[in-house]
Design an enzyme around this catalytic site. Structure first.
Site, PDB file in Angstrom:
ATOM      1  N   GLU A 468       0.831  -1.214   0.000  1.00  0.00           N
ATOM      2  CA  GLU A 468       0.000   0.000   0.000  1.00  0.00           C
ATOM      3  C   GLU A 468       0.863   1.261   0.000  1.00  0.00           C
ATOM      4  O   GLU A 468       0.486   2.283  -0.591  1.00  0.00           O
ATOM      5  CB  GLU A 468      -0.959  -0.010   1.199  1.00  0.00           C
ATOM      6  CG  GLU A 468      -1.944  -1.166   1.214  1.00  0.00           C
ATOM      7  CD  GLU A 468      -2.734  -1.305  -0.076  1.00  0.00           C
ATOM      8  OE1 GLU A 468      -2.945  -0.302  -0.788  1.00  0.00           O
ATOM      9  OE2 GLU A 468      -3.146  -2.447  -0.397  1.00  0.00           O
ATOM     10  N   HIS A 474       3.333   6.409  -5.383  1.00  0.00           N
ATOM     11  CA  HIS A 474       2.851   6.744  -6.732  1.00  0.00           C
ATOM     12  C   HIS A 474       2.025   8.035  -6.682  1.00  0.00           C
ATOM     13  O   HIS A 474       2.120   8.884  -7.572  1.00  0.00           O
ATOM     14  CB  HIS A 474       2.006   5.577  -7.258  1.00  0.00           C
ATOM     15  CG  HIS A 474       1.869   5.543  -8.743  1.00  0.00           C
ATOM     16  ND1 HIS A 474       1.070   4.623  -9.380  1.00  0.00           N
ATOM     17  CD2 HIS A 474       2.405   6.304  -9.733  1.00  0.00           C
ATOM     18  CE1 HIS A 474       1.139   4.808 -10.695  1.00  0.00           C
ATOM     19  NE2 HIS A 474       1.936   5.822 -10.932  1.00  0.00           N
TER      20      HIS A 474
END
Length: 677
Positions: A468, A474
């Site tokens: 996660e 990202h």
């Protein structure tokens, strides 16, 4: 004054969670919808000829405050919901769906976007501009802009019904998960369970008023240790049946009809657009490109994994018989006996490793990894508002002292939180003369602390944390001009690359030495344990691959149905047929995966669950560069950041990947890592 209608003026423009009440959401969102539609009217009625800036960019920047309010609401509806909030969600969902349809089926707006698209050569556009233009134009086509009036009406009605059904599906799964309780009052029934699981069950029981008893639930930190360690096959069966029959009992929380309706409505919706199946519609905008290519990919992996999986099952069966199991090995016996076999073969289990994976240390570990790779520093900031006492907020700063993002972490199960783990965004990064930095969050359901011990994670939970956090990186490192192309706004079968690649670091000594220290003694995790982790990493990999393939094939089966195949009598029978080639155990009546498969019936993975295996090909291939050059090699990390993490959806993902890797990915690295070749 309604706080959702005011600018968020707190630290880093984070929502003032404590000031937002349930009564604020609906009136705020309804008002902001009207304001956003006025923005669209102004855009459509602009007397100036349509240009990229005054039409496509203006559209991308419209409705910012509405998006902000909706993100707060739906994020909290997943992480901190209530009956009242779910009622509001059911009211808001069709309103927001209708709003989206009004925009995407606005003929005047589409005409302007179409003009820009058809005259793109007149404008000076870079790659990111061209991607936004193409995505905007296709978005209109794929949302019914070319339909006639009657078809547009039907499309809108289907969209609204779908939105409500998907919400209801998730609510039923959450209610089923929260309602089940296995209460144990005889200590003999705890045989085999580790001390931590027993302490957690005692604490859970006390909190519910069952003093002197032990409470086990379907939440992962309770369910998984029970299935792996409880000696009582009868109780394991009871837990297994409760878990695998969620929303499949023919009562008010049953999802069978919801599954059938969602599948049919998705098909009817894309049929209006000219597609033969929902999978055809979805995969048009994926790296995989077509259902045939996905099925071929899954079949190829199945062919390679099936012999190994069958061999693994036979090995566990023989081992169970050696330990005294009479009769067949059942589904609820698998985790119990395979865990014992793993321990015997590799002398390793979760309880050996837990003391080295204190949650606070593991979190500091991911922060240290982010610093070594990307120069990020995570600074706890208690002045940043949070939505629950368990949530912590951090300011993220780069090497030059520049603010990069706000990061939330939310790690423990509670009744208002759906199961699983996910990354989400409260604000995406974009530029409009200034660089607006993102607000991202990861939400998990990890083993909580007890009165005797702090939160100690299993190795699998540590992998989930890294996974996660990869998604979060990202989002945090996004560097795009446009919000709709920023961060995780990428093709769905590319979005798992940043998350899955980061899991690789957890098996490397250089990474584990940063944080894996005994919570009592401070002793570093022994090198022999790290080697055992590596040696056991492919244990039952064939079986695990078949499990993932079974879900992916079932997903494709549901969403590849054509018009003459939509009449489904039995959800369970359809599912069994779709998964039949991956079955390694005898059929168990009374269970169903589809009715609880939130990934594809509530979330965004419909016709896309294959992307987890697809991304494994990418991550194994990409990590091989780090393995060759060094897992903290700055040059490789910078290339991954600049070509993958920061670029979001600004270019086609294969172009981004090739820029990092130098060539298209091959399956070789995955097969080698998984021991499937």
């Amino acid at each position: 004054m309604n706080p959702l209608l005011l600018p968020f003026e707190g630290p880093f423009e984070v929502a003032p969670f404590s000031k937002i009440k349930l009564v604020h959401y609906k009136p705020a969102i309804e008002q902001l919808i009207q304001e956003s539609l006025l923005e669209i009217d102004a855009l459509v009625n602009n007397p100036e000829p349509a240009t990229f800036e005054n039409t496509v960019v203006a559209l991308d920047r419209s409705g910012k405050q509405l998006n902000q309010a909706a993100e707060v609401f739906f994020n909290l509806n997943s992480a901190e919901t209530s009956d009242e909030m779910q009622t509001i969600a059911a009211e808001l969902s069709p309103i927001l769906t209708d709003y989206g349809n009004q925009i995407m089926q606005n003929e005047g707006l589409f005409a302007r976007v179409k003009f820009v698209y058809e005259h793109a050569g007149q404008f000076s556009l870079d790659k990111e501009d061209k991607m936004l233009l193409e995505k905007s134009y296709k978005g209109f086509i794929r949302s019914g802009a070319n339909l006639n009036t009657d078809e547009k009406k039907k499309y809108s009605e289907i969209s609204k019904e779908l939105a409500q059904l998907q919400l209801k599906f998730g609510e039923n799964v959450l209610a089923e998960t929260n309602s089940y309780e296995l209460i144990i009052d005889d200590e003999k029934d705890l045989a085999g369970l580790p001390e931590g699981a027993i302490d957690a069950a005692a604490l859970a029981a006390e909190e519910k008023g069952y003093k002197g008893k032990w409470l086990f639930t379907l939440q992962a930190p309770s369910y998984l240790p029970f299935m792996e360690y409880a000696d009582s096959s009868e109780l394991r069966q009871k837990m297994f049946m409760a878990y695998m029959s969620k929303a499949f009992k023919g009562d008010a929380l049953d999802n069978q009809e919801n599954v059938k309706k969602i599948v049919k409505l998705r098909h009817d919706k894309v049929k209006l657009l000219g597609y033969d199946s929902y999978a055809d519609y979805v995969l048009e905008e994926r790296m995989a490109e077509s259902a045939d290519k996905v099925i071929s990919f899954l079949n190829d992996l199945l062919e390679k994994a099936l012999p190994k999986a069958k061999q693994e099952v036979e090995e566990v069966k023989a081992y169970a018989k050696k330990l005294g199991l009479e009769g067949e090995l059942n589904r609820w016996d698998w985790a119990y006996y395979s865990q014992k076999l793993k321990n015997e073969k590799f002398q390793i289990n979760d309880e050996m490793l837990r003391p080295y994976f204190k949650l606070d240390q593991a979190v500091q570990g991911i922060f240290d990894v982010a610093k070594k790779l990307y120069g990020l520093t995570f600074k706890r900031n208690e002045s940043i508002p949070v939505y629950h006492k368990d949530v912590k907020a951090y300011e993220v700063i780069d090497e030059k002292g520049k603010h990069i993002a706000v990061f939330f972490e939310d790690y423990f199960p509670r009744p208002g939180k759906r199961g699983g783990a996910w990354m989400t965004s409260y604000k995406s990064q974009y530029k409009d003369g200034q660089d607006h930095r993102p607000i991202v969050s990861i939400v998990c359901n990890f083993t909580p602390a007890t009165e005797k011990k702090p939160s100690l994670l299993t190795f699998n939970e540590v992998e989930t944390l890294f996974h996660e956090f990869g998604h979060a990186l990202h989002g945090m490192l996004a560097d795009s001009k446009y919000e709709s192309l920023s961060g995780t706004s990428v093709y769905w079968d590319f979005v798992e690359l940043p998350s899955q690649i980061l899991e690789n670091w957890v098996q490397e000594k250089e990474c584990l030495d940063l944080f894996a220290k005994h919570y009592e003694t401070g002793e570093a995790i022994p090198e022999e344990y790290i080697q055992k982790i590596k040696d056991s990493s492919n244990f039952n990999e064939g079986y695990q691959t078949m499990r993932q393939l079974s879900f992916a094939l079932m997903d494709m089966a549901w969403h590849s149905l054509t018009s003459d195949e939509l009449t489904i009598d039995s959800v369970a029978d359809f599912e069994r047929k779709a998964m039949s080639r991956t079955e390694l155990f005898d059929r168990v009546n009374g269970i169903c995966m589809s009715t609880q498969f939130s990934h594809i019936f509530q979330g965004g993975y419909a016709a896309g669950y294959y992307s987890y295996k697809w991304a494994e090909v990418l991550d194994a291939d990409a990590f091989s560069v780090f393995k060759e050059k060094g897992i903290f090699n700055k040059e490789v990390a910078t290339s991954f950041k600049e070509n993958i993490l920061s670029r979001g959806g600004s270019e086609h993902p294969m172009e981004l990947y090739k820029r990092f890797r130098g060539h298209e990915p091959t399956v070789d690295a995955l097969l080698e890592r998984s021991g499937l070749r």
